[in-house]
Design a protein around this motif. Structure first.
Motif, PDB file in Angstrom:
ATOM      1  N   GLY A 266       7.518  -3.204  -8.182  1.00 57.94           N
ATOM      2  CA  GLY A 266       7.125  -2.051  -8.973  1.00 57.94           C
ATOM      3  C   GLY A 266       8.340  -1.311  -9.480  1.00 57.94           C
ATOM      4  N   GLY A 267       8.102  -0.251 -10.213  1.00 59.19           N
ATOM      5  CA  GLY A 267       9.189   0.424 -10.898  1.00 59.19           C
ATOM      6  C   GLY A 267       9.394   1.860 -10.485  1.00 59.19           C
ATOM      7  N   PHE A 268       9.443   2.126  -9.164  1.00 56.60           N
ATOM      8  CA  PHE A 268       9.631   3.500  -8.692  1.00 56.60           C
ATOM      9  C   PHE A 268      10.768   3.586  -7.669  1.00 56.60           C
ATOM     10  N   VAL A 269      11.431   4.728  -7.667  1.00 56.16           N
ATOM     11  CA  VAL A 269      12.515   5.029  -6.737  1.00 56.16           C
ATOM     12  C   VAL A 269      12.006   5.010  -5.292  1.00 56.16           C
ATOM     13  N   VAL A 270      12.818   4.471  -4.380  1.00 60.30           N
ATOM     14  CA  VAL A 270      12.496   4.447  -2.944  1.00 60.30           C
ATOM     15  C   VAL A 270      13.623   5.156  -2.195  1.00 60.30           C
ATOM     16  N   PRO A 271      13.443   6.442  -1.828  1.00 58.87           N
ATOM     17  CA  PRO A 271      14.531   7.180  -1.189  1.00 58.87           C
ATOM     18  C   PRO A 271      14.681   6.930   0.307  1.00 58.87           C
ATOM     19  N   CYS A 272      13.651   6.335   0.953  1.00 63.14           N
ATOM     20  CA  CYS A 272      13.764   6.079   2.390  1.00 63.14           C
ATOM     21  C   CYS A 272      12.699   5.073   2.809  1.00 63.14           C
ATOM     22  N   VAL A 273      12.888   4.513   4.005  1.00 62.85           N
ATOM     23  CA  VAL A 273      11.989   3.486   4.539  1.00 62.85           C
ATOM     24  C   VAL A 273      11.674   3.837   5.987  1.00 62.85           C
ATOM     25  N   VAL A 274      10.404   3.760   6.359  1.00 59.44           N
ATOM     26  CA  VAL A 274       9.984   4.051   7.726  1.00 59.44           C
ATOM     27  C   VAL A 274      10.524   2.970   8.673  1.00 59.44           C
ATOM     28  N   VAL A 275      11.086   3.406   9.788  1.00 56.61           N
ATOM     29  CA  VAL A 275      11.581   2.474  10.801  1.00 56.61           C
ATOM     30  C   VAL A 275      10.418   1.612  11.296  1.00 56.61           C
ATOM     31  N   ARG A 276      10.673   0.325  11.487  1.00 55.38           N
ATOM     32  CA  ARG A 276       9.594  -0.602  11.820  1.00 55.38           C
ATOM     33  C   ARG A 276       8.850  -0.188  13.089  1.00 55.38           C
ATOM     34  N   ALA A 277       9.549   0.352  14.069  1.00 56.49           N
ATOM     35  CA  ALA A 277       8.899   0.762  15.314  1.00 56.49           C
ATOM     36  C   ALA A 277       7.914   1.894  15.118  1.00 56.49           C
ATOM     37  N   ASP A 278       7.992   2.604  13.980  1.00 52.69           N
ATOM     38  CA  ASP A 278       7.070   3.714  13.702  1.00 52.69           C
ATOM     39  C   ASP A 278       5.992   3.357  12.688  1.00 52.69           C
ATOM     40  N   ARG A 279       5.985   2.134  12.185  1.00 55.03           N
ATOM     41  CA  ARG A 279       5.015   1.809  11.132  1.00 55.03           C
ATOM     42  C   ARG A 279       3.575   1.812  11.652  1.00 55.03           C
ATOM     43  N   TRP A 280       3.374   1.646  12.952  1.00 51.51           N
ATOM     44  CA  TRP A 280       2.018   1.706  13.506  1.00 51.51           C
ATOM     45  C   TRP A 280       1.367   3.049  13.206  1.00 51.51           C
ATOM     46  N   LYS A 281       2.177   4.093  13.136  1.00 52.12           N
ATOM     47  CA  LYS A 281       1.632   5.433  12.918  1.00 52.12           C
ATOM     48  C   LYS A 281       0.940   5.554  11.569  1.00 52.12           C
ATOM     49  N   LEU A 282       1.414   4.798  10.578  1.00 54.68           N
ATOM     50  CA  LEU A 282       0.849   4.903   9.235  1.00 54.68           C
ATOM     51  C   LEU A 282      -0.637   4.574   9.237  1.00 54.68           C
ATOM     52  N   ALA A 283      -1.035   3.629  10.099  1.00 56.27           N
ATOM     53  CA  ALA A 283      -2.443   3.237  10.172  1.00 56.27           C
ATOM     54  C   ALA A 283      -3.319   4.349  10.721  1.00 56.27           C
ATOM     55  N   GLN A 284      -2.738   5.259  11.463  1.00 57.04           N
ATOM     56  CA  GLN A 284      -3.516   6.299  12.147  1.00 57.04           C
ATOM     57  C   GLN A 284      -3.460   7.645  11.435  1.00 57.04           C
ATOM     58  N   LEU A 285      -2.778   7.704  10.286  1.00 60.35           N
ATOM     59  CA  LEU A 285      -2.735   8.957   9.527  1.00 60.35           C
ATOM     60  C   LEU A 285      -4.085   9.212   8.869  1.00 60.35           C
ATOM     61  N   ARG A 286      -4.631  10.394   9.109  1.00 56.21           N
ATOM     62  CA  ARG A 286      -5.897  10.793   8.487  1.00 56.21           C
ATOM     63  C   ARG A 286      -5.622  11.803   7.381  1.00 56.21           C
ATOM     64  N   PRO A 287      -6.456  11.830   6.341  1.00 57.56           N
ATOM     65  CA  PRO A 287      -6.308  12.877   5.333  1.00 57.56           C
ATOM     66  C   PRO A 287      -6.275  14.265   5.981  1.00 57.56           C
ATOM     67  N   GLY A 288      -5.297  15.056   5.593  1.00 53.74           N
ATOM     68  CA  GLY A 288      -5.131  16.393   6.155  1.00 53.74           C
ATOM     69  C   GLY A 288      -4.119  16.461   7.275  1.00 53.74           C
ATOM     70  N   ASP A 289      -3.781  15.328   7.910  1.00 54.41           N
ATOM     71  CA  ASP A 289      -2.726  15.326   8.925  1.00 54.41           C
ATOM     72  C   ASP A 289      -1.408  15.767   8.282  1.00 54.41           C
ATOM     73  N   THR A 290      -0.496  16.281   9.104  1.00 55.50           N
ATOM     74  CA  THR A 290       0.822  16.667   8.610  1.00 55.50           C
ATOM     75  C   THR A 290       1.867  15.670   9.095  1.00 55.50           C
ATOM     76  N   VAL A 291       2.922  15.519   8.287  1.00 56.55           N
ATOM     77  CA  VAL A 291       3.959  14.528   8.556  1.00 56.55           C
ATOM     78  C   VAL A 291       5.317  15.139   8.263  1.00 56.55           C
ATOM     79  N   ARG A 292       6.253  14.934   9.185  1.00 55.36           N
ATOM     80  CA  ARG A 292       7.662  15.240   8.942  1.00 55.36           C
ATOM     81  C   ARG A 292       8.441  13.933   8.936  1.00 55.36           C
ATOM     82  N   LEU A 293       9.389  13.817   8.011  1.00 50.60           N
ATOM     83  CA  LEU A 293      10.260  12.647   7.929  1.00 50.60           C
ATOM     84  C   LEU A 293      11.570  12.963   8.632  1.00 50.60           C
TER      85      LEU A 293
END
Length: 653
Positions: A266-293
């Motif tokens: 695709g054609g978009f800027v990627v400023p950062c990448v989630v560490v592989r050990a934390d990618r499991w969390k992405l599956a558990q994010l619900r709409p309205g949850d808050t996230v800090r990078l």
């Protein structure tokens, strides 16, 4: 296993999903919360990669026709014949009993079921994982339905069962994601304060969050440039480049984390990448949850991944606190791992860290240069020729190359050194002539489904979008063309060169006109569409693409063509019908004729119209020399139209 109640969207998944096909737009799929899934498998004695079930929001209920061992993990609230069972505990299920995963969350979003022996659906493109959007893998390529029956594998060779409740990750509604900065950032794309703002912001999870990607809601990025040049009007636009899973791309002003069913190119800027050990969390994010990078160092990321690997290698030791991850050497935290200036026929290039197990090689200036594109291809072929067992994926972009590796076998700094050595031996692209094909595709201009996508976008995503209600009129305006039909005349007169596959998905080509006089330039949707019809044809930046399947997208739509992907499970035929560096032509047809042609291609009654051809840079050079004045005049008018469009946007703020 019989499905008594399918739940909202329950699919068969495995780990690590499909590998080696990212370069043709086939995502890995697989269990998104890979930690919970792997622990469930280990609990019942399976290898971590055995196939199981993934449920979202509302879990499935399944009945077994024989005695089995199961384990449920993730956000599920399971019962056995109506009696609660504890997640992470191995449960004996008598023949005829029903396991119900119940609601999934909150907190959390997805639940997992492993059964001893695994779910024995057939392999499809090397994996049992379901890719619902592509219609393959798992059970008939779809989410489960009431009454489906799934085969359960034999359990004789399973390891001893093990309760893993004490190892299950904690679910919450307030998340922290560890990220590695890069490959893009300051000062080229974002300001320094803009990068810091990514870390300082508390992001909210948008309702548009699924396996393709998770959108965040928050402040607009602080850009360091006014636009993306030939890549598009918005500063987020770059020349098409591959994404790593877990990469956080800025789709216009909206951060989107690429999921396991996300696009490869695709054609978009990627400023950062989630560490592989934390990618499991992405599956558990619900709409309205808050996230800090939380930005971390390369050494910290390697340590986190090593600890994860040690846990899964010996979960029993982990339960007793006896796990000792192997020592991790200190890493260079620089985003740029190697950089070389132009020399002779070798263009300048930069090797950038793109997360903890990807490198992105960017070549030349951020402009379309077919000489650079051919050099990237020759470099990629040299790396493929090494047949290095640690290289998992290699995806060519327009002026870039993304390489995924097993970093425990080939650390990223060592890979960067290998790339530099190979680059020194790449031949002069001007001496290379590629044997290719010329493929003619039927194109229904102004197809009704293309206009339906525009209407849905304006109605449900962005009512004030300047490219709606008519994408073609927008293309005319920003290219200073006299008539709307001039857009169609240019598209059908051009010969396009396929410079990448998989944009977006399943062998979808991204292509550029060989003749610069045919290079219409526009911007991509901001934010992206949530729905695009299969095989829609669109223009984004200077590029044209054919969408391989229904799904999200951002190109301005001009029509629709025939399938470019035909997958027959068990067949030896490659499902992607186009190849890199194919020459594409478009033949206008009406919607009725296209419908017949689409059905024939899909059913295998017809193939794409193709003939042998060649491509060399000499052809491009001859066009640029012969038509230099026309090319410059066209470019000047286009740039003035771009500036006028930007002024209209500013005035409307």
């Amino acid at each position: 296993m019989t499905v008594v109640r399918a739940g909202l969207q329950t699919t068969v998944q495995d780990l690590p999903g499909r590998t080696g096909l990212w370069d043709v737009g086939v995502p890995p799929s697989g269990a998104w919360d890979d930690l919970s899934f792997a622990l469930a498998n280990l609990a019942v004695g399976n290898p971590p990669n055995a196939a199981g079930l993934e449920c979202v929001m509302t879990g499935a209920a399944v009945r077994f026709d024989r005695r089995v061992l199961v384990c449920v993990t993730g956000a599920a609230r399971p019962t056995l014949d109506g009696r609660p069972i504890r997640p992470g505990i191995v449960t004996v299920v008598p023949a005829g009993a029903v396991v119900d995963l119940g609601p999934c969350g909150a907190p959390g979003m997805r639940g997992y079921l492993a059964v001893a022996g695994g779910i024995a659906v057939p392999l499809d493109l090397g994996s049992r994982a379901t890719f619902v959007l592509g219609g393959f893998g798992g059970h008939e390529g779809r989410a489960l339905a009431d009454g489906d029956e799934l085969p359960v594998g034999r359990a004789e060779n399973c390891a001893a069962p093990l309760d893993v409740a004490g190892l299950l990750p904690t679910l919450t509604t307030d998340w922290t994601l560890r990220v590695l900065p890069g490959p893009h950032g300051a000062p080229e794309h974002l300001t320094s304060s803009g990068v810091e703002a990514l870390w300082d912001t508390t992001w909210a999870v948008d309702h548009r969050a699924d396996r393709t990607g998770v959108r965040f809601v928050g402040p607009a990025p602080q850009w360091a440039r006014p636009d993306g040049g030939e890549a598009g009007l918005h500063p987020s636009n770059i020349h098409d480049s591959a994404y790593p899973v877990g990469g956080i791309m800025l789709s216009g002003d909206t951060p989107v984390i690429v999921g396991p069913d996300g696009p490869s190119l695709g054609g978009f800027v990627v400023p950062c990448v989630v560490v592989r050990a934390d990618r499991w969390k992405l599956a558990q994010l619900r709409p309205g949850d808050t996230v800090r990078l939380q930005p971390v160092s390369a050494t910290e990321a390697d340590a986190a991944n090593a600890a994860r690997s040690a846990l899964l290698a010996d979960p029993l030791a982990a339960l007793f606190g006896e796990t000792t991850p192997p020592p991790v050497p200190d890493r260079d935290d620089a985003i740029v791992l190697a950089q070389r200036a132009a020399s002779g026929h070798t263009p300048a290039f930069t090797v950038r860290r793109a997360g903890d197990h990807h490198l992105l090689v960017e070549v030349g200036a951020p402009v379309l240069d077919l000489r650079v594109r051919l050099w990237v291809h020759l470099l990629a072929e040299a790396l493929r020729g090494q047949q290095h067992g640690a290289v998992r994926e290699l995806v060519e972009g327009v002026r870039s190359m993304l390489v995924q590796v097993d970093e425990s076998r080939l650390p990223l700094p060592d890979l960067a050194e290998l790339v530099v050595r190979l680059a020194a031996a790449v031949p002069d692209p001007s001496t290379v002539e590629l044997p290719v094909r010329e493929v003619t595709l039927p194109l229904a201009l102004d197809h009704p489904e293309a206009h339906e996508a525009m209407r849905r976008y304006q109605r449900g995503v962005r009512p004030d979008a300047p490219w709606c209600p008519d994408n073609v009129e927008f293309i005319r305006r920003v290219n200073d063309l006299a008539e709307r039909d001039d857009v169609f005349d240019i598209v059908t007169a051009a010969t396009y060169l396929v410079v990448g596959l998989g944009d977006v998905y399943l062998g979808a080509p991204v292509a550029v006109p060989i003749d610069p006089r045919h290079r219409l330039v526009t911007t991509k949707y901001d934010p992206a569409r949530t729905w695009t019809p299969q095989n829609a044809v669109g223009i984004g930046g200077v590029y044209l693409c054919v969408y391989g399947m229904e799904g999200p997208g951002g190109y301005q739509l001009v029509g629709r063509t025939v399938p470019v992907w035909r997958h027959v499970p068990g067949s030896d035929e490659l499902p992607w019908l186009l190849r890199p560096f194919d020459r594409l032509r478009f033949r206008p047809v009406d919607a009725a004729e296209l419908a017949t042609l689409r059905a024939d291609i899909k059913a295998g009654r017809a193939n794409l119209e193709a003939r042998p051809a060649t491509f060399s840079l000499a052809e491009v050079a001859a066009l640029e020399t012969q038509h230099a004045d026309e090319i410059e005049a066209f470019r000047t008018r286009r740039e003035a139209a771009f500036a006028a469009e930007r002024a209209r946007w500013e005035a409307a703020k």
